[in-house]
Write an enzyme that holds these catalytic residues in place. Structure first.
Site, PDB file in Angstrom:
ATOM      1  N   SER A   1     -15.734  73.277  77.736  1.00 11.35           N
ATOM      2  CA  SER A   1     -15.507  71.904  77.290  1.00 11.35           C
ATOM      3  C   SER A   1     -15.142  70.995  78.459  1.00 11.35           C
ATOM      4  CB  SER A   1     -14.374  71.877  76.257  1.00 11.35           C
ATOM      5  OG  SER A   1     -14.008  70.541  75.956  1.00 11.35           O
TER       6      SER A   1
ATOM      7  N   THR B   1     -12.539  70.561  67.853  1.00  9.17           N
ATOM      8  CA  THR B   1     -13.980  70.753  67.927  1.00  9.17           C
ATOM      9  C   THR B   1     -14.379  71.876  66.973  1.00  9.17           C
ATOM     10  OG1 THR B   1     -15.854  71.012  69.454  1.00  9.17           O
ATOM     11  CG2 THR B   1     -13.890  72.360  69.903  1.00  9.17           C
TER      12      THR B   1
ATOM     13  N   LYS C   1     -13.451  71.410  62.336  1.00 10.24           N
ATOM     14  CA  LYS C   1     -13.429  70.013  61.899  1.00 10.24           C
ATOM     15  C   LYS C   1     -13.231  69.850  60.394  1.00 10.24           C
ATOM     16  CE  LYS C   1     -15.934  67.943  65.745  1.00 10.24           C
ATOM     17  NZ  LYS C   1     -17.009  67.001  66.144  1.00 10.24           N
TER      18      LYS C   1
ATOM     19  N   GLY D   1     -23.693  69.011  59.294  1.00 10.63           N
ATOM     20  CA  GLY D   1     -22.333  69.488  59.486  1.00 10.63           C
ATOM     21  C   GLY D   1     -21.327  68.365  59.650  1.00 10.63           C
TER      22      GLY D   1
END
Length: 272
Positions: free
Chosen positions: A17, A63, A67, A128
């Site tokens: 990330s 993340t 979520k 999603g």
């Protein structure tokens, strides 16, 4: 005002990330002290992590795959997260934890930076949490929103994110006819939309916003640009949603444009 702040990105996997780099560079730009780290939190482990470790942080960037799971936490959930049934930000204010999503607002800020403010017909690839944030943000900005999903199970929650625009949910197909849209948003995981690249033709391709930033370019993004289309990649979404997370954590308005201009080239260099 917070004199020293501590944040983290949580999810799995998070080892690659760029959020730590983004937030640390923001601290430096704002001349403030802060720490920001990566914390690996697997699916169905969020409640335990939050109960055991939330006191160590002022805010958390959420993340995948957390979520949706985040909505079950014992915190104050705002209207945005409730509406789209997805969240990417936990922040503490006055001893109370709050849950929201900056995915949609960050997405809109990224479009505005490129000069795009209104659309006639938009295609969203994927169904999603990020797709729901995008669909909710485009409500009223796009006249028509079409979502491509692989199953029909997410149709209702996506449709519930739309109040002003017309909405249509279609089963995924590999020849969607991109020219009928003026914006295509890919919210699927890396590689999931690669086959769509085979259907591209160099005829008036619309804008593509691909929320992926690693690996980059994606097969779809590379073919899109090679065919003459304009592409915005996921670094722009990461950038603006992250700045807005920090703004919430600090409880102050930040100069998004100035911060983005400073951080963007640093993220691009790191993402090569």
């Amino acid at each position: 005002m917070v004199s020293e702040i501590r944040g983290a990105v949580i999810g799995s996997p998070v080892e690659h990330s760029l959020s730590p780099l983004l937030h640390r560079e923001a601290y430096a730009f704002l001349k403030m002290e802060g720490q920001y780290e990566r914390r690996e939190v697997q699916s169905e482990s969020l409640s335990h992590f939050f109960a055991e470790e939330s006191d160590d942080f002022d805010y958390l960037s959420i993340t995948m795959p957390l979520k949706e799971e985040a909505l079950s936490l014992p915190v104050s959930v705002d209207q945005v997260a409730t509406h789209i049934q997805s969240a990417n930000t936990l922040y503490r204010r006055g001893g109370q934890w709050h849950l929201t999503s900056t995915d949609g607002s960050g997405f809109i800020s990224a479009l505005h930076h490129e000069g795009f403010t209104k659309f006639k017909k938009v295609l969203v690839l994927g169904a999603g949490g990020t797709a729901r944030a995008v669909v909710g943000a485009l409500d009223g900005i796009a006249d028509e929103i079409v979502v491509f999903g692989r199953t029909s199970t997410r149709r209702e929650v996506l449709e519930a994110s739309v109040e002003q625009s017309s909405f249509e949910y279609q089963r995924w197909n590999d020849s969607p006819g991109f020219s009928q849209y003026d914006l295509v948003v890919n919210t699927t995981p890396a590689g999931a939309a690669d086959l769509l690249a085979d259907s591209l033709m160099a005829v008036d391709l619309p804008l593509l916003f691909d929320v992926i930033y690693k690996p980059w370019p994606t097969v779809l993004g590379a073919r899109w640009e090679d065919s003459g289309g304009k592409v915005i990649n996921g670094l722009e979404l990461l950038l603006y949603q992250g700045i807005q997370q920090l703004s919430l954590a600090l409880d102050r308005t930040l100069d998004e444009a100035a911060l983005a201009a400073h951080i963007r080239p640093i993220l691009k260099r790191e993402n090569r």
